[in-house]
Design an enzyme around this catalytic site. Sequence first.
Site, mmCIF file in Angstrom:
data_model
loop_
_atom_site.group_PDB
_atom_site.id
_atom_site.type_symbol
_atom_site.label_atom_id
_atom_site.label_comp_id
_atom_site.label_asym_id
_atom_site.label_seq_id
_atom_site.Cartn_x
_atom_site.Cartn_y
_atom_site.Cartn_z
ATOM 1 N N GLN A 9 0.769 -1.245 0.000
ATOM 2 C CA GLN A 9 0.000 0.000 0.000
ATOM 3 C C GLN A 9 0.798 1.292 0.000
ATOM 4 O OE1 GLN A 9 -3.525 2.211 2.627
ATOM 5 N NE2 GLN A 9 -3.005 0.109 3.063
ATOM 6 N N GLU A 43 1.003 -1.055 8.688
ATOM 7 C CA GLU A 43 0.109 0.073 8.990
ATOM 8 C C GLU A 43 -0.078 0.319 10.485
ATOM 9 O OE1 GLU A 43 -2.259 3.136 9.084
ATOM 10 O OE2 GLU A 43 -1.706 2.399 7.105
ATOM 11 N N ASP A 57 0.308 3.763 6.015
ATOM 12 C CA ASP A 57 0.645 3.372 4.654
ATOM 13 C C ASP A 57 0.346 4.485 3.648
ATOM 14 O OD1 ASP A 57 1.798 0.811 4.759
ATOM 15 O OD2 ASP A 57 -0.127 -0.127 5.092
ATOM 16 N N GLY A 69 -8.842 21.136 18.038
ATOM 17 C CA GLY A 69 -8.483 22.476 17.619
ATOM 18 C C GLY A 69 -8.734 23.558 18.651
ATOM 19 N N GLY A 70 -9.058 23.182 19.869
ATOM 20 C CA GLY A 70 -9.297 24.187 20.898
ATOM 21 C C GLY A 70 -10.754 24.596 21.009
#
Length: 425
Positions: free
Chosen positions: A17, A139, A168, A247-248
């Site tokens: 992959q 992976e 991958d 993200g806060g």
Amino acid sequence: MVKALEGVKVLDFTHVQSGPTCTQLLAWFGADVIKVERPGVGDATRKQLVDVDGADSLYFTMLNHNKRSITLDTKNPKGKEVLERLVKACDVLVENFAPGALDRMGFTWERIQELNPRMIMASVKGFGPGPFEDSKVYENIAQCAGGSASTTGFLDGPPTVTGAQIGDSGTGLHLALGIMTALFQREKTGRGQKVLAPMQDGVLNLCRVKLRDQQRLERGPLTEYSQYGEDIPFGDAVPRAGNDSGGGQPGRILKCKGWETDPNAYTYFITQAPVWEKICDVINKPEWKEDPEYKTPKARLNKLSHIFNTIEEWTMTKTKFEVMEICNPLDIPVGPILSMKELAEDQALRAAGTIVEVDHPERGKYLTVGCPIKLSDSPVEVRRSPLLGEHTDQILSDVLGYSAAEVEELKNAGATEPAKKMAAE
């Protein structure tokens, strides 16, 4: 219309992959990707998770579009001669062999430079230089070693890997960028170079916000994490945070109408500060707009579970798409949890070329993911993956200049066809 990478030749020694993701992307943009495979065997994924008897697996077909396949026994003296000519003719060599495999074939970086000083040799490895550089990595190992698993899941549960193939495919995307950068630099210097994309590094790059949080944690608790509002002490490493937003801006996955029977009847809902008053109106809590206990983001931190439970009481009366229809015009960030079935049937994604139907001579029609990057002057046509060795004669004659008699000689010498087939003939 000229494709962006038209004229670039890629020698593809990749399998499974990570490497094929990279070379498929280059092929989509117009590079001539020549996939080298072992006669009679080919890429191992051709026969992994087979769902149609007598046909290559979806695992292989969905990662090898727009490529040409040549079968070559690189241990055969004549096969090695062909490989040397391919190295001389190509611009990029991409490999994701186990550490040291290419060297054992006799194609060290020094030898490749002798054959073609302009060659860019790009490699995927599990780890970069260090104590683990010779380790084999897949992976989920990459996800664990790169920081993803330790920060995924719920606080009271074990580390969890993600369904996205960030080890991958994520590393393949990083490698493609490295190749493009090296090609650009070659225009100035005339020289090739090595490009390395370790899977651990790629995963860590995708987990950079967690490395951000590790440094913030040294200066105090992570106030946007749910455990802060629940008075659960933090340890010395970034914890698992369930479905909290990274993200806060506080966010959670909430149930929607039909959740009792539909495992994907959920929405992601973010209580973004600038639209807090609109959220209060939507969920019929107008009094929260002026209540000092709810008015500011800081005041809300220790009540996030109560707030999201209240929002969920509202979302459970709506389908996930109705939540979108109501919230989007108000700039309230929400998103439905879409199943693979829903994505496969999404007409907008099909129209955009993100979901593509491809016809294959052995398996018939199948769906695949199209090119995720759109260029206005280089449209992508997704062509089926090659059959094993389908383009061997074509590559030998058109790319390397072998005559018909020489092509036949290579076959008879066992350079391009398996021994069993030669004996039968």
